[in-house]
Motif scaffolding. Structure first.
Motif, PDB file in Angstrom:
ATOM      1  N   SER A 131       0.822  -1.219   0.000  1.00 10.20           N
ATOM      2  CA  SER A 131       0.000   0.000   0.000  1.00 10.20           C
ATOM      3  C   SER A 131       0.856   1.269   0.000  1.00 10.20           C
ATOM      4  O   SER A 131       0.382   2.327  -0.407  1.00 10.20           O
ATOM      5  CB  SER A 131      -0.934   0.008   1.215  1.00 10.20           C
ATOM      6  N   THR A 189       7.819   0.664   9.112  1.00  9.04           N
ATOM      7  CA  THR A 189       6.825  -0.358   9.448  1.00  9.04           C
ATOM      8  C   THR A 189       7.127  -0.955  10.814  1.00  9.04           C
ATOM      9  O   THR A 189       8.252  -1.350  11.091  1.00  9.04           O
ATOM     10  CB  THR A 189       6.826  -1.488   8.400  1.00  9.04           C
ATOM     11  N   GLY A 210       6.046  -4.005  12.554  1.00  8.20           N
ATOM     12  CA  GLY A 210       5.338  -5.268  12.315  1.00  8.20           C
ATOM     13  C   GLY A 210       5.065  -5.447  10.841  1.00  8.20           C
ATOM     14  O   GLY A 210       3.946  -5.195  10.382  1.00  8.20           O
ATOM     15  N   THR A 251       4.221  -7.081   7.246  1.00  8.92           N
ATOM     16  CA  THR A 251       3.192  -8.041   6.888  1.00  8.92           C
ATOM     17  C   THR A 251       3.772  -9.450   6.774  1.00  8.92           C
ATOM     18  O   THR A 251       3.164 -10.412   7.232  1.00  8.92           O
ATOM     19  CB  THR A 251       2.547  -7.614   5.555  1.00  8.92           C
ATOM     20  N   ALA A 291       0.080  -1.391  11.325  1.00  9.49           N
ATOM     21  CA  ALA A 291      -1.262  -1.902  11.032  1.00  9.49           C
ATOM     22  C   ALA A 291      -1.702  -3.025  11.977  1.00  9.49           C
ATOM     23  O   ALA A 291      -2.693  -2.877  12.686  1.00  9.49           O
ATOM     24  CB  ALA A 291      -1.337  -2.343   9.577  1.00  9.49           C
ATOM     25  N   MET A 292      -0.963  -4.124  11.985  1.00  7.72           N
ATOM     26  CA  MET A 292      -1.411  -5.188  12.880  1.00  7.72           C
ATOM     27  C   MET A 292      -0.845  -5.029  14.287  1.00  7.72           C
ATOM     28  O   MET A 292      -1.562  -5.161  15.277  1.00  7.72           O
ATOM     29  CB  MET A 292      -1.028  -6.572  12.363  1.00  7.72           C
ATOM     30  N   ASN A 327      -4.423  -0.590  12.647  1.00  9.27           N
ATOM     31  CA  ASN A 327      -5.741  -1.089  12.242  1.00  9.27           C
ATOM     32  C   ASN A 327      -6.448  -1.801  13.392  1.00  9.27           C
ATOM     33  O   ASN A 327      -6.155  -2.970  13.647  1.00  9.27           O
ATOM     34  CB  ASN A 327      -5.591  -2.117  11.112  1.00  9.27           C
ATOM     35  N   HIS A 350      -9.054  -2.977  13.002  1.00 10.15           N
ATOM     36  CA  HIS A 350      -9.762  -4.054  12.284  1.00 10.15           C
ATOM     37  C   HIS A 350      -8.893  -5.296  12.052  1.00 10.15           C
ATOM     38  O   HIS A 350      -9.309  -6.220  11.373  1.00 10.15           O
ATOM     39  CB  HIS A 350     -10.393  -3.565  10.981  1.00 10.15           C
ATOM     40  N   LYS A 351      -7.714  -5.309  12.648  1.00  7.73           N
ATOM     41  CA  LYS A 351      -6.938  -6.548  12.572  1.00  7.73           C
ATOM     42  C   LYS A 351      -6.977  -7.261  13.929  1.00  7.73           C
ATOM     43  O   LYS A 351      -7.892  -7.986  14.212  1.00  7.73           O
ATOM     44  CB  LYS A 351      -5.514  -6.240  12.107  1.00  7.73           C
TER      45      LYS A 351
END
Ligand SMILES: *Cc1c(COP(=O)(O)O)cnc(C)c1O
Length: 499
Positions: free
Chosen positions: A203, A254, A256, A258, A285-286, A312, A314-315
């Motif tokens: 992304s 980053t 963490g 992916t 994100a996570m 996120n 949402h993770k």
């Protein structure tokens, strides 16, 4: 779900308050039944391509259909094409938790059906969001400059992808203003450059392409053996780009990754960003969710130097998709980059300067009441409940990690800092692929893979709400017995026939 045949000509559409109540209660029961029995289903059994569409009529119905029949098709048409992300054996990609609280928040949001683009188009939509994101700053021990009481603040985006794009557009605005001031010329003619590691999420490159920076001006910095960005190489690239007359503008670190959950050295990256006036974005994100626990606050290291920081819910946090939190240190930079005020949106509250209009903090104009589900989850779980969730998953990962370490046939590819265990078969990629096939053919579990420094990696991402230590132990048993079988019979694993 009850499905009594009603004549297609009868008056059953659209729903009224009374029929909505009945159908709604039935649907809630259906969801609870699904969740209660989810473990008895194979995690991911894919139909043939086109099999789902083949069950749906070619054209939309001319006459409305009874809601009971529509809901019954959840079982007949939808379920055969569902991959069970809420399954306790879900160890693929990342956890995508959807708690009951979060489902209710989503439902309430749809029920209210408001647009929150301006404070004045639904004040609760804005104020609860601002407030809950301030709560999270405290709860995750993030820097105070992300609080709305200072120059910064938080905003909900749909995804980490959008958060990166929004941050990059603000960075571009800053860099072009800087270039104009310092040299007396605009940024035109100088190419802006964005930096991230070669393990960063796709992304980031996508955001750079969308922001007009272009693929050729995204530098993917190599990583070390743990998967962390090599800061000396970042520094060298920035110097090289400056020497070439380019305009270094943006770094995404980053926390963490992916692939293998690697942690970039954000403090060191921040030092380079400060020296060269680069925007520092942090993509957690996570792993950001781990910051609820004091012992895992290495995930927020360097955050006090970040211009923007996102994760996120949402993770790993039990908030259903979509929900990304983006904090910025200086909201004025975001608003400067994104605000356009047409006459039809003018209003007294906005003119007063006393309110936040979140339309200026995101790409679309319209926005839904996403904060409700986050608020519901935070209140129902409590910080204590969220910490227990994170600690439970990390403990399961540690136990599996120890078992992998003591299995001669398996290799731990990196140490697991949190909830992602990365392994490979010592016999090589083919054996690792066979192990992945065995696990995913079993029906009880689902794992995914990545490639790291050229090696195929079996990833076990632990974090589904329903997962217990017993599920991870059963996965460990399957992994280890098959890994050993692979060694003893030159990879002709007996369990493979179960596929
Ligand atoms: C999952 C992930 C993303 C993308 O998340 P979306 O919210 O789907 O855009 C970005 N970065 C990292 C590190 C991720 O793990």
């Amino acid at each position: 779900m009850p499905s009594h045949d009603e004549s297609p000509t009868s008056q059953h559409h659209p729903l009224n308050a009374e029929t909505f109540r009945r159908a709604g209660h039935a649907l809630i029961d259906w969801i609870a039944d699904y969740r209660e029995t989810i473990a008895s289903r194979p995690v991911a059994q894919l139909p043939h391509p086109g099999a789902i569409r083949a069950k749906i009529p070619t054209h939309a119905p001319e006459h409305g259909e009874p809601i009971t029949r529509i809901l019954a098709d959840l079982d007949t048409i939808v379920m055969p094409g569902i991959v069970h992300w809420q399954h306790p054996g879900w160890f693929a990609y990342f956890p995508a938790n959807s708690s009951y609280e979060s489902i209710l928040g989503e439902l309430a949001s749809a029920g209210l059906g408001v647009q929150g683009m301006l404070w004045s188009t639904s004040p609760a939509c804005t104020e609860i969001e601002t407030h809950v994101l301030d709560w999270l700053v405290h709860a995750m021990a993030l820097p105070e400059r992300f609080l709305s009481s200072g120059a910064g603040g938080g905003v909900l985006q749909d995804t980490a992808s959008s958060a990166a794009l929004v941050a990059l557009v603000a960075a571009r605005e800053r860099a072009s203003a800087f270039a104009t001031d310092a040299r007396g010329v605009g940024a035109f003619g100088r190419s802006m450059v964005a930096y991230t590691s070669d393990q960063a999420h796709s992304s980031i490159e996508k955001a750079a392409r969308l922001a007009g920076i272009g693929k050729d001006f995204v530098r993917l910095i190599p990583v070390d053996a743990t998967g962390a960005m090599r800061v000396e190489l970042l520094e060298a690239e920035v110097a090289r780009d400056r020497a070439l007359g380019h305009l270094p503008a943006f770094v995404s670190a980053t926390v963490g990754t992916t692939g293998v959950n690697a942690m970039d050295p954000v403090e060191d990256i921040a030092r380079i960003c400060r020296a060269h006036n680069l925007w520092l974005h942090v993509d957690a994100a996570m792993s950001g969710t781990a910051a609820f626990c004091e012992e895992f606050r290495f995930v927020t290291a360097g955050a006090s130097h970040a211009d923007s920081w996102c994760f996120n819910p949402h993770k790993w946090m039990p908030v259903n998709f979509d929900c990304d939190v983006l904090w910025v240190a200086d909201r004025a930079e975001l608003v400067r980059a994104l605000s356009v005020l047409p006459e039809y949106l003018r209003n007294a509250a906005t003119e007063s300067g006393k309110v936040i209009d979140y339309r200026d903090w995101q790409i679309p104009l319209g926005r839904r009441f996403r904060a409700l589900k986050l608020w519901f989850v935070l209140r129902s779980f409590g910080l204590e409940g969220l910490r227990a969730l994170v600690r439970g998953h990390v403990a399961m990962a540690r136990e599996l990690e120890a078992r992998v370490r003591s299995c001669d046939a398996l290799e731990l590819v990196v140490d697991a800092p949190l909830n992602l265990v990365c392994m490979a078969h010592r016999a090589g990629d083919e054996a690792t692929q066979r192990l992945i096939n065995v696990v995913n053919g079993d029906g009880r579990f689902f794992v995914s893979h990545c490639r790291f420094h050229g090696k195929l990696v079996l990833r076990v991402s632990i974090g589904a709400l329903a997962t217990t230590p017993e599920h991870v132990r059963a996965l460990g048993d399957l992994l280890i017995s098959n890994a050993n079988a692979c060694v003893s019979s030159s990879c002709a694993s007996p369990a493979e026939s179960t596929r």
